[in-house]
Design an enzyme around this catalytic site. Sequence first.
Site, PDB file in Angstrom:
ATOM      1  N   LYS A  22     -17.433   6.535  -3.568  1.00  0.00           N
ATOM      2  CA  LYS A  22     -17.155   5.716  -4.742  1.00  0.00           C
ATOM      3  C   LYS A  22     -17.774   4.329  -4.655  1.00  0.00           C
ATOM      4  CE  LYS A  22     -12.587   6.236  -4.968  1.00  0.00           C
ATOM      5  NZ  LYS A  22     -11.216   6.145  -5.521  1.00  0.00           N
ATOM      6  N   VAL A  23     -17.652   3.687  -3.492  1.00  0.00           N
ATOM      7  CA  VAL A  23     -18.167   2.325  -3.331  1.00  0.00           C
ATOM      8  C   VAL A  23     -19.570   2.333  -2.738  1.00  0.00           C
ATOM      9  CG1 VAL A  23     -17.808   0.098  -2.190  1.00  0.00           C
ATOM     10  CG2 VAL A  23     -15.845   1.377  -3.070  1.00  0.00           C
ATOM     11  N   GLY A  24     -19.798   3.142  -1.731  1.00  0.00           N
ATOM     12  CA  GLY A  24     -21.064   3.115  -1.005  1.00  0.00           C
ATOM     13  C   GLY A  24     -22.273   3.366  -1.878  1.00  0.00           C
ATOM     14  N   HIS A  25     -22.178   4.313  -2.811  1.00  0.00           N
ATOM     15  CA  HIS A  25     -23.368   4.605  -3.622  1.00  0.00           C
ATOM     16  C   HIS A  25     -23.674   3.455  -4.573  1.00  0.00           C
ATOM     17  CE1 HIS A  25     -20.783   5.826  -7.077  1.00  0.00           C
ATOM     18  NE2 HIS A  25     -21.879   5.676  -7.791  1.00  0.00           N
ATOM     19  N   GLY A  35     -21.226   6.091   4.516  1.00  0.00           N
ATOM     20  CA  GLY A  35     -20.346   6.531   3.443  1.00  0.00           C
ATOM     21  C   GLY A  35     -20.897   6.108   2.090  1.00  0.00           C
ATOM     22  N   VAL A  36     -21.324   7.072   1.290  1.00  0.00           N
ATOM     23  CA  VAL A  36     -21.898   6.760  -0.018  1.00  0.00           C
ATOM     24  C   VAL A  36     -21.085   7.428  -1.123  1.00  0.00           C
ATOM     25  CG1 VAL A  36     -24.235   6.175   0.690  1.00  0.00           C
ATOM     26  CG2 VAL A  36     -23.620   8.582   0.389  1.00  0.00           C
ATOM     27  N   LYS A  80       0.855  -1.175   0.000  1.00  0.00           N
ATOM     28  CA  LYS A  80       0.000   0.000   0.000  1.00  0.00           C
ATOM     29  C   LYS A  80       0.896   1.230   0.000  1.00  0.00           C
ATOM     30  CE  LYS A  80      -4.570   0.835   0.367  1.00  0.00           C
ATOM     31  NZ  LYS A  80      -5.656   0.050  -0.239  1.00  0.00           N
TER      32      LYS A  80
END
Length: 360
Positions: free
Chosen positions: A187-190, A184-185, A84
Site C-alpha cells: 500500500k505504501v511502498g509502491h 515492501g511495495v 492501536k
Amino acid sequence: MPNVFGTPHKGAEPRHEQVVFCQDEASGLRAIIAIYSTALGPALGGTRFYPYRSEDEALADVLNLSRGMAYKNALAGLDHGGGKAVIIGDPAVDKTEALLRAYGRFVQSLNGRYYTACDVGTYSEDMDVVARESRFVTGRTTANGGAGDSSVLTAYGVFQGMRAAAETVWGSPTLRGRRVGVEGVGKVGHRLVEHLREDGAEVVVCDVSEAAVEQVRARHPEVEVVADSDALIRTDLDVYAPCALGGSLNDDTVPALTAKIVCGAANNQLAHPGIEKRLADRGVLYAPDYVVNSGGVIQVADEIRGFDFDRAKSRASGIYETTKRIFALAADEGVPPAAAADRLAERRMSEIGRLRGILL
C-alpha cells in the site's frame, strides 16, 4: 507475556492506560485494543488484521504499536494520544461483515477514548463496515465521507523525511541519482517508488508478494528486483527504506547494511533498544520511523474534523522540517536521532498534557 504495567519510559516495557481484550465467538472475532496515552487527546491509531501465532505475540505487537502511535501523534502536532488495535486472524479468510461489525461495537464501547483507522490487513472499505457500529472510525472511503486510502500521505511523508535526510548527509534535499532500496511495495511502498522515480532516484525493490512486485514493474520496468530483504540490505544502496513489517533493523542486518540513510514507512523498525546507537556508530543516519511515516495519521486525523486533502497534505509537508529539527537536535546533544525524537515527543506530551490539570 509482556508486562502491561511496566515502567513509564519508551524503549523498555511499556506503560499503558488501558488494554481491552475483545471476543465475539459467533463471528470469530479475537481482538486487542491498547491505549497508551490520552495526554494529548483521544487515542488514534489503526487496526491491524494479522495471523499472529499466539495471543502473546498479538499483545506484544499491539503494545509496541500503540506506544509508537503516541509518539507519532505527538510529533505530528496532533491533539491525539496513542492507541492501536489488532485482530487475530487471516484477513483473506477470516474477515467478514459480522466480524468487523462486532469489532465496531467494542470500539464504540470505549466512547471516544479510541479512534480507529486502517492498518496492515484492513482497508477503507473495512472502516466503512466498522463505522456502521461506531462513531469513532476514520480512514473511510471517499464515497462515505472519508479521506480514503491513508497510504497516499504516508508515502508522501516518508518521501519528505527522506529528502530531509538526504540534505543532512549530502547537502541537497533530493534523491536524484541516489540508489534507494524499498523493502515492501504494498500500500505504501509502491507509492513511495512513484515519488522516488519522479525525483530521479534509482530504485531496487523486494516483496514477499510477486504480484506486488509485478505491479511496480509494470509501471516502472527499469526498477531492479532482488530476491528478498536479506539480499536488499546487502545490495549497494544509498538509502534503505523498510516499508514492510517491523524489526528489520537487528543485530544481524545492521552490520550488513550498505546504505548511509535508513528512512522507511514500517513501524517499529528497530528490533530492540540499542540498535539506534549501532546505526549511529556505523555512520548510518536513521530517520525515526514514527516521525516520517506520520502522513497517514495526519490524513485520518484531518478526516475527524471534515477532510480537506490540501490542508492535510500541507501538514504532512511539515514532516520535512520536523525531521531536519530532529537531526539538528541529535547533533547538538550528541545522541542518535531516535533519542532526539523521543525527547521532543515526550516534551510535548508532558507540556500539553499538563494543561488538562487546569479545571474548566
